[in-house]
Design a protein around this motif. Structure first.
Motif, PDB file in Angstrom:
ATOM      1  N   LEU A  80       0.826  -1.204   0.000  1.00  0.00           N
ATOM      2  CA  LEU A  80       0.000   0.000   0.000  1.00  0.00           C
ATOM      3  C   LEU A  80       0.859   1.253   0.000  1.00  0.00           C
ATOM      4  O   LEU A  80       0.571   2.220  -0.717  1.00  0.00           O
ATOM      5  CB  LEU A  80      -0.932  -0.005   1.213  1.00  0.00           C
ATOM      6  CG  LEU A  80      -2.027  -1.065   1.204  1.00  0.00           C
ATOM      7  CD1 LEU A  80      -2.778  -1.062   2.532  1.00  0.00           C
ATOM      8  CD2 LEU A  80      -2.993  -0.849   0.048  1.00  0.00           C
ATOM      9  N   PHE A  81       1.928   1.255   0.798  1.00  0.00           N
ATOM     10  CA  PHE A  81       2.818   2.416   0.804  1.00  0.00           C
ATOM     11  C   PHE A  81       3.388   2.660  -0.590  1.00  0.00           C
ATOM     12  O   PHE A  81       3.427   3.805  -1.069  1.00  0.00           O
ATOM     13  CB  PHE A  81       3.955   2.225   1.807  1.00  0.00           C
ATOM     14  CG  PHE A  81       4.942   3.364   1.817  1.00  0.00           C
ATOM     15  CD1 PHE A  81       4.703   4.493   2.579  1.00  0.00           C
ATOM     16  CD2 PHE A  81       6.095   3.312   1.040  1.00  0.00           C
ATOM     17  CE1 PHE A  81       5.604   5.556   2.578  1.00  0.00           C
ATOM     18  CE2 PHE A  81       6.998   4.365   1.030  1.00  0.00           C
ATOM     19  CZ  PHE A  81       6.750   5.487   1.801  1.00  0.00           C
ATOM     20  N   ALA A  82       3.826   1.591  -1.254  1.00  0.00           N
ATOM     21  CA  ALA A  82       4.407   1.734  -2.592  1.00  0.00           C
ATOM     22  C   ALA A  82       3.384   2.280  -3.585  1.00  0.00           C
ATOM     23  O   ALA A  82       3.699   3.151  -4.411  1.00  0.00           O
ATOM     24  CB  ALA A  82       4.946   0.385  -3.064  1.00  0.00           C
ATOM     25  N   ILE A  83       2.151   1.789  -3.502  1.00  0.00           N
ATOM     26  CA  ILE A  83       1.096   2.260  -4.412  1.00  0.00           C
ATOM     27  C   ILE A  83       0.757   3.715  -4.140  1.00  0.00           C
ATOM     28  O   ILE A  83       0.665   4.539  -5.062  1.00  0.00           O
ATOM     29  CB  ILE A  83      -0.156   1.378  -4.266  1.00  0.00           C
ATOM     30  CG1 ILE A  83       0.127  -0.038  -4.788  1.00  0.00           C
ATOM     31  CG2 ILE A  83      -1.341   1.987  -5.009  1.00  0.00           C
ATOM     32  CD1 ILE A  83      -0.971  -1.031  -4.476  1.00  0.00           C
ATOM     33  N   TRP A  84       0.571   4.049  -2.869  1.00  0.00           N
ATOM     34  CA  TRP A  84       0.202   5.427  -2.515  1.00  0.00           C
ATOM     35  C   TRP A  84       1.343   6.396  -2.814  1.00  0.00           C
ATOM     36  O   TRP A  84       1.103   7.546  -3.185  1.00  0.00           O
ATOM     37  CB  TRP A  84      -0.186   5.493  -1.044  1.00  0.00           C
ATOM     38  CG  TRP A  84      -1.404   4.682  -0.706  1.00  0.00           C
ATOM     39  CD1 TRP A  84      -2.328   4.179  -1.579  1.00  0.00           C
ATOM     40  CD2 TRP A  84      -1.825   4.261   0.591  1.00  0.00           C
ATOM     41  NE1 TRP A  84      -3.299   3.481  -0.904  1.00  0.00           N
ATOM     42  CE2 TRP A  84      -3.021   3.509   0.429  1.00  0.00           C
ATOM     43  CE3 TRP A  84      -1.318   4.434   1.875  1.00  0.00           C
ATOM     44  CZ2 TRP A  84      -3.704   2.947   1.505  1.00  0.00           C
ATOM     45  CZ3 TRP A  84      -1.992   3.877   2.958  1.00  0.00           C
ATOM     46  CH2 TRP A  84      -3.172   3.146   2.767  1.00  0.00           C
ATOM     47  N   LEU A  85       2.576   5.944  -2.644  1.00  0.00           N
ATOM     48  CA  LEU A  85       3.730   6.777  -2.986  1.00  0.00           C
ATOM     49  C   LEU A  85       3.716   7.108  -4.477  1.00  0.00           C
ATOM     50  O   LEU A  85       3.892   8.263  -4.876  1.00  0.00           O
ATOM     51  CB  LEU A  85       5.019   6.046  -2.613  1.00  0.00           C
ATOM     52  CG  LEU A  85       6.329   6.758  -2.952  1.00  0.00           C
ATOM     53  CD1 LEU A  85       6.536   7.962  -2.040  1.00  0.00           C
ATOM     54  CD2 LEU A  85       7.514   5.790  -2.824  1.00  0.00           C
ATOM     55  N   LYS A  86       3.485   6.103  -5.288  1.00  0.00           N
ATOM     56  CA  LYS A  86       3.480   6.294  -6.740  1.00  0.00           C
ATOM     57  C   LYS A  86       2.348   7.211  -7.184  1.00  0.00           C
ATOM     58  O   LYS A  86       2.486   7.970  -8.157  1.00  0.00           O
ATOM     59  CB  LYS A  86       3.362   4.931  -7.426  1.00  0.00           C
ATOM     60  CG  LYS A  86       3.557   4.975  -8.929  1.00  0.00           C
ATOM     61  CD  LYS A  86       3.578   3.571  -9.516  1.00  0.00           C
ATOM     62  CE  LYS A  86       3.831   3.605 -11.012  1.00  0.00           C
ATOM     63  NZ  LYS A  86       3.876   2.230 -11.598  1.00  0.00           N
ATOM     64  N   LYS A  87       1.223   7.172  -6.465  1.00  0.00           N
ATOM     65  CA  LYS A  87       0.064   7.991  -6.823  1.00  0.00           C
ATOM     66  C   LYS A  87       0.082   9.368  -6.159  1.00  0.00           C
ATOM     67  O   LYS A  87      -0.888  10.125  -6.272  1.00  0.00           O
ATOM     68  CB  LYS A  87      -1.223   7.256  -6.442  1.00  0.00           C
ATOM     69  CG  LYS A  87      -1.479   6.006  -7.276  1.00  0.00           C
ATOM     70  CD  LYS A  87      -2.810   5.363  -6.910  1.00  0.00           C
ATOM     71  CE  LYS A  87      -3.108   4.171  -7.799  1.00  0.00           C
ATOM     72  NZ  LYS A  87      -4.412   3.538  -7.462  1.00  0.00           N
ATOM     73  N   ASP A  88       1.179   9.704  -5.456  1.00  0.00           N
ATOM     74  CA  ASP A  88       1.330  11.006  -4.789  1.00  0.00           C
ATOM     75  C   ASP A  88       0.239  11.269  -3.755  1.00  0.00           C
ATOM     76  O   ASP A  88      -0.177  12.412  -3.545  1.00  0.00           O
ATOM     77  CB  ASP A  88       1.350  12.145  -5.817  1.00  0.00           C
ATOM     78  CG  ASP A  88       2.667  12.214  -6.572  1.00  0.00           C
ATOM     79  OD1 ASP A  88       3.682  11.717  -6.044  1.00  0.00           O
ATOM     80  OD2 ASP A  88       2.683  12.753  -7.684  1.00  0.00           O
ATOM     81  N   LYS A  89      -0.211  10.232  -3.077  1.00  0.00           N
ATOM     82  CA  LYS A  89      -1.199  10.402  -2.017  1.00  0.00           C
ATOM     83  C   LYS A  89      -0.546  10.752  -0.680  1.00  0.00           C
ATOM     84  O   LYS A  89      -1.214  11.251   0.227  1.00  0.00           O
ATOM     85  CB  LYS A  89      -2.041   9.129  -1.868  1.00  0.00           C
ATOM     86  CG  LYS A  89      -2.986   8.875  -3.035  1.00  0.00           C
ATOM     87  CD  LYS A  89      -3.848   7.659  -2.797  1.00  0.00           C
ATOM     88  CE  LYS A  89      -4.846   7.439  -3.929  1.00  0.00           C
ATOM     89  NZ  LYS A  89      -5.864   8.511  -4.002  1.00  0.00           N
TER      90      LYS A  89
END
Length: 225
Positions: A80-89
């Protein structure tokens, strides 16, 4: 996923589940105690394992608590951290140039090394599923490894770089986050010391459904006493 009923936990990584009237064994992808979640008769959801030769044919992924679904898979926090990091959340971590996973720093393997143009950012991610009266707490069992990670982050910060611990709350009903000092006072004290040295800490929560996990934003971190 298949709905089932929790019966008992055999050990840290295996549980007995009632599925369609039959008792089966399921893998528990979380070493935490989760005593307030995994109670006799609790509604849980399983996913069949892809490897048919595995001793446990199912993974225990979700449990219902106080009308909310809680994700039990602690490994998903890093994803989740990796996904949210990539999406600039994750606002503190935007505008990075590159990201590397599981970097060895000192004697520990830290979850993420996030690189920026002028500095590096070392990030350790922790999965949280204990919430009491809206207050998320970590850890739910003593964690020498978690304390060691905080010490490594402090060392990295002292070398002039940035360091942070990120708590991913795997349920929606959290309004704030704190350390579970009654369970592990050393972790709480080490985190406070790390923060005084400039290590950063953030907590984010998510909503869980049988269809997926959605980002629900940051929650404040508070300390008592």
């Amino acid at each position: 996923m298949q709905e089932a009923i929790f019966v008992k936990r055999d050990n840290r990584f295996r549980a007995e589940i009632e599925l369609n009237g039959m008792l089966i064994k399921a893998h528990v992808p979380n070493s935490g105690r989760m005593a307030e979640l995994l109670t006799l008769g609790a509604r849980v959801w399983l996913r069949k394992a892809q490897n048919p030769l595995r001793k446990t044919l199912y993974d225990l992924l979700l449990v219902e608590k106080d009308g909310f679904l809680v994700c039990l898979n602690s490994h998903l926090a890093n994803e989740l951290f990796a996904i949210w990091l990539k999406k600039d959340k994750l606002i503190p971590f935007i505008n990075y140039t590159s990201c590397y996973r599981e970097k060895t720093i000192g004697k520990s393997r830290i979850d993420f090394l996030v690189e920026y143009q002028n500095y590096n950012y070392l990030v350790e991610v922790k999965s949280v599923n204990l919430v009491e009266n809206g207050l998320a707490k970590f850890p739910d069992a003593p964690t020498e490894r978690g304390t060691k990670h905080l010490e490594e982050l402090s060392t990295f910060k002292n070398k002039g770089q940035r360091a942070a611990v990120v708590f991913i709350i795997m349920r929606e009903d959290a309004e704030s986050f704190t350390t579970h000092d009654m369970m592990d006072p050393l972790f709480g004290n080490t985190l406070r010391q790390a923060l005084s040295l400039g290590v950063e800490a953030y907590a984010y929560k998510c909503s869980i459904t049988k269809e997926g996990i959605d980002f629900r934003g940051e929650v404040p971190i508070i300390f008592k006493g």
